[in-house]
Scaffold this motif. Sequence first.
Motif, PDB file in Angstrom:
ATOM      1  N   LEU A  22       0.828  -1.209   0.000  1.00 52.92           N
ATOM      2  CA  LEU A  22       0.000   0.000   0.000  1.00 52.92           C
ATOM      3  C   LEU A  22       0.863   1.259   0.000  1.00 52.92           C
ATOM      4  N   LEU A  23       1.950   1.237   0.744  1.00 56.06           N
ATOM      5  CA  LEU A  23       2.858   2.375   0.765  1.00 56.06           C
ATOM      6  C   LEU A  23       3.432   2.641  -0.616  1.00 56.06           C
ATOM      7  N   ILE A  24       3.880   1.605  -1.290  1.00 53.81           N
ATOM      8  CA  ILE A  24       4.426   1.763  -2.645  1.00 53.81           C
ATOM      9  C   ILE A  24       3.343   2.244  -3.595  1.00 53.81           C
ATOM     10  N   PHE A  25       2.137   1.699  -3.489  1.00 53.33           N
ATOM     11  CA  PHE A  25       1.045   2.118  -4.361  1.00 53.33           C
ATOM     12  C   PHE A  25       0.739   3.608  -4.210  1.00 53.33           C
ATOM     13  N   PHE A  26       0.635   4.088  -2.979  1.00 55.59           N
ATOM     14  CA  PHE A  26       0.300   5.495  -2.773  1.00 55.59           C
ATOM     15  C   PHE A  26       1.454   6.414  -3.153  1.00 55.59           C
ATOM     16  N   MET A  27       2.690   5.959  -3.005  1.00 49.11           N
ATOM     17  CA  MET A  27       3.825   6.774  -3.442  1.00 49.11           C
ATOM     18  C   MET A  27       3.824   6.922  -4.958  1.00 49.11           C
ATOM     19  N   VAL A  28       3.558   5.840  -5.678  1.00 52.90           N
ATOM     20  CA  VAL A  28       3.532   5.901  -7.142  1.00 52.90           C
ATOM     21  C   VAL A  28       2.321   6.675  -7.621  1.00 52.90           C
ATOM     22  N   ALA A  29       1.168   6.455  -7.014  1.00 55.25           N
ATOM     23  CA  ALA A  29      -0.048   7.162  -7.430  1.00 55.25           C
ATOM     24  C   ALA A  29       0.075   8.657  -7.148  1.00 55.25           C
ATOM     25  N   GLY A  30       0.716   9.031  -6.055  1.00 59.69           N
ATOM     26  CA  GLY A  30       0.900  10.453  -5.755  1.00 59.69           C
ATOM     27  C   GLY A  30       1.892  11.106  -6.691  1.00 59.69           C
ATOM     28  N   ALA A  31       2.884  10.368  -7.149  1.00 57.82           N
ATOM     29  CA  ALA A  31       3.881  10.933  -8.066  1.00 57.82           C
ATOM     30  C   ALA A  31       3.305  11.096  -9.467  1.00 57.82           C
ATOM     31  N   LEU A  32       2.338  10.269  -9.844  1.00 54.48           N
ATOM     32  CA  LEU A  32       1.779  10.340 -11.192  1.00 54.48           C
ATOM     33  C   LEU A  32       0.741  11.443 -11.348  1.00 54.48           C
ATOM     34  N   SER A  33       0.103  11.849 -10.265  1.00 52.83           N
ATOM     35  CA  SER A  33      -0.917  12.884 -10.381  1.00 52.83           C
ATOM     36  C   SER A  33      -0.240  14.243 -10.567  1.00 52.83           C
ATOM     37  N   SER A  34      -0.697  14.952 -11.570  1.00 51.12           N
ATOM     38  CA  SER A  34      -0.100  16.259 -11.846  1.00 51.12           C
ATOM     39  C   SER A  34      -0.913  17.358 -11.187  1.00 51.12           C
ATOM     40  N   GLN A  35      -0.225  18.406 -10.825  1.00 52.36           N
ATOM     41  CA  GLN A  35      -0.906  19.543 -10.224  1.00 52.36           C
ATOM     42  C   GLN A  35      -1.354  20.489 -11.329  1.00 52.36           C
ATOM     43  N   ASP A  36      -2.348  21.290 -10.997  1.00 49.98           N
ATOM     44  CA  ASP A  36      -2.830  22.262 -11.967  1.00 49.98           C
ATOM     45  C   ASP A  36      -1.755  23.320 -12.195  1.00 49.98           C
ATOM     46  N   VAL A  37      -1.357  23.465 -13.448  1.00 53.48           N
ATOM     47  CA  VAL A  37      -0.322  24.427 -13.795  1.00 53.48           C
ATOM     48  C   VAL A  37      -1.006  25.606 -14.474  1.00 53.48           C
ATOM     49  N   PHE A  38      -0.627  26.803 -14.076  1.00 50.79           N
ATOM     50  CA  PHE A  38      -1.216  27.982 -14.690  1.00 50.79           C
ATOM     51  C   PHE A  38      -0.107  28.815 -15.307  1.00 50.79           C
ATOM     52  N   ASP A  39      -0.455  29.566 -16.314  1.00 52.24           N
ATOM     53  CA  ASP A  39       0.515  30.396 -17.023  1.00 52.24           C
ATOM     54  C   ASP A  39       0.814  31.653 -16.222  1.00 52.24           C
ATOM     55  N   VAL A  40       2.077  31.995 -16.160  1.00 50.19           N
ATOM     56  CA  VAL A  40       2.511  33.213 -15.493  1.00 50.19           C
ATOM     57  C   VAL A  40       3.080  34.131 -16.555  1.00 50.19           C
ATOM     58  N   GLU A  41       2.552  35.343 -16.609  1.00 50.10           N
ATOM     59  CA  GLU A  41       3.023  36.308 -17.594  1.00 50.10           C
ATOM     60  C   GLU A  41       3.975  37.280 -16.898  1.00 50.10           C
ATOM     61  N   ALA A  42       5.195  37.342 -17.416  1.00 47.40           N
ATOM     62  CA  ALA A  42       6.199  38.222 -16.819  1.00 47.40           C
ATOM     63  C   ALA A  42       5.831  39.687 -17.074  1.00 47.40           C
ATOM     64  N   PRO A  43       6.086  40.552 -16.100  1.00 44.05           N
ATOM     65  CA  PRO A  43       5.769  41.977 -16.296  1.00 44.05           C
ATOM     66  C   PRO A  43       6.732  42.614 -17.296  1.00 44.05           C
ATOM     67  N   ASP A  44       6.242  43.630 -17.967  1.00 48.40           N
ATOM     68  CA  ASP A  44       7.067  44.382 -18.914  1.00 48.40           C
ATOM     69  C   ASP A  44       7.909  45.401 -18.171  1.00 48.40           C
ATOM     70  N   SER A  45       9.069  45.688 -18.709  1.00 44.29           N
ATOM     71  CA  SER A  45       9.967  46.657 -18.097  1.00 44.29           C
ATOM     72  C   SER A  45       9.671  48.054 -18.618  1.00 44.29           C
TER      73      SER A  45
END
Length: 74
Positions: free
Chosen positions: A26-49
């Motif tokens: 169970l420990l190995i299963f949850f470690m692998v399942a947690g590593a495979l799930s991706s987090q929501d990634v959002f775009d970051v726009e750099a400020p202009d100079s």
Amino acid sequence: MHLPEFPQREADENHLIPLINIVFLLLIFFMVAGALSSQDVFDVEAPDSSIEEEVNDEGWLVLLGEGGASGLRE
């Protein structure tokens, strides 16, 4: 009435081995399942100079002190 005597079990820990195996699986299963799930990634726009000329940033060193005081060296 005479009842038959059953042999006494020895006090061994062999009955814990299957439980330990299941816990490790169970420990190995949850470690692998947690590593495979991706987090929501959002775009970051750099400020202009607001400065139009380029800044040479190769020789800058930023120092931060304990009280939050900062100093710049070139």
